[in-house]
Design a protein around this motif. Structure first.
Motif, short mmCIF file in Angstrom:
data_model
loop_
_atom_site.label_atom_id
_atom_site.label_comp_id
_atom_site.label_asym_id
_atom_site.label_seq_id
_atom_site.Cartn_x
_atom_site.Cartn_y
_atom_site.Cartn_z
N GLN A 168 7.65 16.64 -8.89
CA GLN A 168 7.81 15.31 -8.28
C GLN A 168 8.43 14.34 -9.29
OE1 GLN A 168 3.63 15.19 -7.21
NE2 GLN A 168 4.18 14.87 -5.06
N LEU A 169 9.27 13.48 -8.79
CA LEU A 169 9.91 12.48 -9.65
C LEU A 169 8.88 11.65 -10.39
CD1 LEU A 169 12.54 11.09 -10.57
CD2 LEU A 169 12.41 9.67 -8.49
N SER A 170 7.70 11.47 -9.81
CA SER A 170 6.64 10.68 -10.46
C SER A 170 6.22 11.28 -11.80
CB SER A 170 5.42 10.59 -9.54
OG SER A 170 4.93 11.87 -9.20
N HIS A 171 6.41 12.60 -11.96
CA HIS A 171 6.01 13.25 -13.21
C HIS A 171 6.95 12.93 -14.38
CE1 HIS A 171 3.65 16.60 -10.89
NE2 HIS A 171 3.16 15.39 -10.72
N VAL A 172 8.17 12.54 -14.08
CA VAL A 172 9.16 12.37 -15.15
C VAL A 172 9.78 10.97 -15.19
CG1 VAL A 172 9.72 14.83 -15.19
CG2 VAL A 172 11.02 13.31 -13.68
N TRP A 173 9.59 10.21 -14.13
CA TRP A 173 10.30 8.93 -14.00
C TRP A 173 10.06 8.01 -15.20
CZ3 TRP A 173 14.17 6.91 -11.41
CH2 TRP A 173 14.31 5.53 -11.28
N HIS A 174 8.81 7.89 -15.62
CA HIS A 174 8.49 6.91 -16.67
C HIS A 174 9.02 7.33 -18.04
CE1 HIS A 174 6.14 4.40 -14.02
NE2 HIS A 174 5.47 5.47 -13.60
N ASN A 175 9.34 8.60 -18.19
CA ASN A 175 9.90 9.06 -19.47
C ASN A 175 11.42 9.18 -19.45
OD1 ASN A 175 7.33 9.36 -20.68
ND2 ASN A 175 7.05 11.34 -19.66
N MET A 176 12.04 8.85 -18.35
CA MET A 176 13.50 8.96 -18.23
C MET A 176 14.18 7.73 -18.82
SD MET A 176 13.75 10.57 -14.36
CE MET A 176 15.56 10.54 -14.32
N GLY A 177 15.31 7.95 -19.47
CA GLY A 177 16.10 6.84 -19.96
C GLY A 177 16.84 6.15 -18.83
N ILE A 178 17.43 5.01 -19.13
CA ILE A 178 18.10 4.22 -18.11
C ILE A 178 19.28 4.98 -17.50
CG2 ILE A 178 19.55 3.04 -19.80
CD1 ILE A 178 18.08 1.52 -16.57
N GLU A 179 20.01 5.76 -18.34
CA GLU A 179 21.17 6.49 -17.81
C GLU A 179 20.73 7.54 -16.79
OE1 GLU A 179 20.47 6.19 -21.01
OE2 GLU A 179 22.06 4.89 -21.83
N HIS A 330 14.95 8.53 6.22
CA HIS A 330 13.67 8.69 5.54
C HIS A 330 13.18 7.31 5.13
CE1 HIS A 330 10.50 10.00 2.89
NE2 HIS A 330 10.77 11.28 3.10
N SER A 331 12.01 6.94 5.62
CA SER A 331 11.54 5.56 5.43
C SER A 331 10.57 5.40 4.27
CB SER A 331 10.86 5.08 6.71
OG SER A 331 9.73 5.90 7.01
N ASP A 332 10.31 6.47 3.52
CA ASP A 332 9.26 6.38 2.49
C ASP A 332 9.70 7.10 1.21
OD1 ASP A 332 6.84 5.63 1.42
OD2 ASP A 332 5.70 7.25 2.36
N LEU A 333 10.78 6.63 0.62
CA LEU A 333 11.35 7.28 -0.56
C LEU A 333 10.66 6.78 -1.84
CD1 LEU A 333 15.14 7.29 0.39
CD2 LEU A 333 13.65 9.29 0.14
N HIS A 334 9.43 7.25 -2.04
CA HIS A 334 8.76 6.95 -3.31
C HIS A 334 8.79 8.19 -4.20
CE1 HIS A 334 5.17 9.16 -2.07
NE2 HIS A 334 5.10 8.45 -0.95
N THR A 335 8.27 8.06 -5.41
CA THR A 335 8.49 9.10 -6.42
C THR A 335 7.72 10.39 -6.16
OG1 THR A 335 6.76 8.11 -7.81
CG2 THR A 335 9.04 7.46 -8.26
N GLU A 336 6.75 10.38 -5.23
CA GLU A 336 6.04 11.62 -4.93
C GLU A 336 6.71 12.40 -3.81
OE1 GLU A 336 1.84 11.15 -4.39
OE2 GLU A 336 1.53 11.06 -6.55
N ASN A 337 7.69 11.80 -3.15
CA ASN A 337 8.41 12.49 -2.07
C ASN A 337 9.76 13.04 -2.52
OD1 ASN A 337 6.43 12.24 -0.14
ND2 ASN A 337 7.23 10.32 0.69
N ILE A 338 10.12 12.82 -3.78
CA ILE A 338 11.39 13.30 -4.33
C ILE A 338 11.10 14.30 -5.43
CG2 ILE A 338 13.53 12.62 -5.49
CD1 ILE A 338 13.10 9.79 -4.27
N PHE A 339 11.67 15.50 -5.31
CA PHE A 339 11.47 16.55 -6.31
C PHE A 339 12.76 16.74 -7.11
CE2 PHE A 339 7.86 17.22 -3.76
CZ PHE A 339 6.96 18.03 -4.44
#
Length: 563
Positions: A168-179, A330-339
């Motif tokens: 899930q994107l939530s697992h890596v989002w906070h460690n990703m750089g701006i690019e 898709h009406s709920d694109l939060h970080t747990e719905n994107i892999f």
């Protein structure tokens, strides 16, 4: 006004419940899966309001042995040897099944509060098929499913699907750089461009033709204006959350399909009227406290606001027909719905949770993805944000806070610029959402729950702007259709003052709880006692300010949290 009635979604993250049966055990021993009570209950947290009811609408009993057998059959495996329960969602139970041959699949069973039986599951399956195979979006392939609980061996509706690879994107989002974050925004914007390349001729939700009484085949409209028939699919009744939440699921009203945006938007008002008239107890507002000196909702006041909406709705609609066309979104694109790929986190591998998806006017869909939301001033127009000129004078902590806000605003600005450049119709729809006309339509669709006093106040404000309302101009500048008497206006002024006070009181309680605030009414198990203590302290402070026993009794009766 819209900000007062919008709540962001911050998903919880808890560990899975895991049950393992060693390979070689006979299938008869798998009956033990039905004895694992947590499989069938809501276990993610505790509710602080009306907990018994909230748990009951998230409790579903079914034959887990049969679901495991069907999961194994769906991939040609001898048996399922391992079951993990994912953290509960608000509307579904989801499980990871591991087979004797190592293959993993995901099973999903809807809760009673998920929506109308049959329609919610049937539409979700058809939508996933369409989005995957027609719109080219990475969506899990459905392996087996049933939308008729009474006609299958599981005893519940279910979907068995491929497990999405990646994390899930939530697992890596906070460690990703701006690019890298920029690349994710570009990828999601690209999928939205694909969704907006194909519109429909009706509004509602998508089904296989054989699963709805609306047998007329689906007609697609391509971006070049050409039409194409899709006989496998049909547009049927809407399965949107607004059609089911707060007791609406059991009420009989027009759920579509609809032929045009006005029919759909008028049906919203009629739905709320029917719900206000039919429901036993009016739902409590999650945004306001009711008590002495605050606003007290009544059915009559809600109905008055809804009748105002019905008189105005044709004039509130946009005049640009392109943003009123029906699209699937898709009406709920939060970080747990994107892999994403954990090795290359800018690579999107899958988008999940298509339950309750609707085919609606584009302006209904046109908001930035939830994973881009942040606390702070919103980005408008196309100009990039800037850091404060005097940031060097800030403390280290304030500088860090300013830079984080700048990054969030930059991502939002990037999304807007990509949309403006590559998806101009969607950008026009986003711009319409900034208007008072859209705000009044948005507020009207939840008047069963709250907002009627502020809605009527907006009606009075709209009357002053009536000559400049595009919808009124397009329809020949008719007289303002709503008339409130002088006594109604005086009563409304008092109601608005009370409503604002009630929201301020609730906001004060929310601020006092900080991270322990029960988002959507639920907290982690380990936080429950602390949260209840703080809520009781807030109630005690409220009582300390009151002057009479009658006022204390009134607050005690109206307090929305369990004692």
């Amino acid at each position: 006004m819209r900000r007062l009635f919008t709540q962001s979604v911050r998903p919880f993250k808890w560990s899975r419940l895991s049950i393992v049966f060693r390979p070689g055990f006979s299938r008869s021993l798998h009956k033990n899966w039905n004895s694992v009570n947590d499989f069938f209950q809501y276990t993610r947290g505790r509710f602080v309001s009306n907990e018994e009811h909230e748990l009951s609408i998230r409790r579903v009993k079914f034959d887990m042995n049969e679901l495991a057998r069907l999961a194994a059959d769906s991939v040609g495996s001898r048996e399922c040897v391992h079951i993990e329960k994912f953290p509960d969602g608000m509307f579904n139970k989801t499980f990871l099944f591991t087979m004797a041959n190592g293959v993993e699949v995901v099973g999903k069973v809807p809760n009673p509060n998920a929506g109308q039986p049959h329609f919610t599951t049937a539409s979700e399956v058809a939508t996933m098929d369409f989005v995957r195979n027609v719109l080219g979006t990475p969506v899990p392939r459905v392996l087996a499913w049933s939308s008729k609980a009474g006609e299958n061996s599981v005893g519940a509706e279910y979907i068995i699907m491929e497990k999405v690879t990646g994390v899930q994107l939530s697992h890596v989002w906070h460690n990703m750089g701006i690019e890298d974050r920029f690349e994710i925004v570009k990828a999601i914007s690209g999928y939205q461009r694909s969704w907006s390349s194909t519109s429909f001729t009706k509004y509602g939700s998508l089904y296989y033709s054989c699963d709805t009484d609306y047998q007329k085949e689906c007609v697609l409209v391509k971006s070049d204006g050409t039409h194409a028939k899709e006989p496998r699919f049909a547009i049927g009744p809407s399965t949107g959350r607004d059609q089911a939440d707060h007791g609406r699921v059991s009420i009989d009203f027009d759920r579509g399909p609809w032929d045009d945006a006005f029919q759909y938007r008028r049906a919203v008002g009629l739905r709320e009227i029917t719900s206000v008239q039919s429901i036993g107890d009016l739902p409590r507002s999650p945004l306001s406290l009711y008590g002495p000196d605050t606003y007290h909702p009544t059915r009559a006041k809600k109905l008055a606001a809804l009748h105002s909406y019905l008189q105005l709705v044709r004039y509130l609609l946009p005049t640009d027909k392109t943003i009123m066309a029906p699209f699937l979104w898709h009406s709920d694109l939060h970080t747990e719905n994107i892999f994403v790929n954990p090795e290359r986190p800018t690579e999107v591998l899958g988008i999940i949770d298509w339950q309750s998806t609707e085919v609606l006017p584009l302006f209904e869909h046109a908001r930035q993805p939830y994973f881009l939301d942040y606390d702070g001033p919103s980005v408008e127009g196309l100009e990039p944000p800037t850091l404060p000129e005097n940031i060097s004078e800030f403390s280290s902590a304030k500088q860090l806070e300013a830079k984080r806000l700048y990054m969030s605003m930059s991502l939002s600005a990037l999304y807007r610029n990509l949309t403006y450049r590559d998806n101009p119709v969607l950008y026009k729809a986003m711009e319409f959402r900034q208007t008072k006309c859209f705000e009044m339509m948005l507020l009207a669709q939840n008047l069963l729950v709250d907002g009627e006093a502020l809605y009527q106040a907006s009606v009075l404000d709209l009357e002053k702007e009536w000559p400049d309302v595009p919808g009124a101009q397009a329809l020949g500048n008719p007289p303002f259709p709503v008339r409130l008497s002088a006594s109604e206006v005086r009563s409304l002024e008092k109601d608005v003052s009370g409503a604002i006070l009630g929201m301020e009181l609730m906001a004060d309680i929310k601020n006092s709880l900080g991270e322990l605030w029960p988002e959507k009414g639920v907290v982690r198990h380990g936080q429950y006692n602390d949260t209840k203590t703080l809520l009781n302290q807030a109630k005690a402070r409220m009582h300390d300010r009151l002057k009479s026993s009658e006022e204390n009794c009134a607050w005690e009766y109206s307090w929305p949290f369990d004692s």
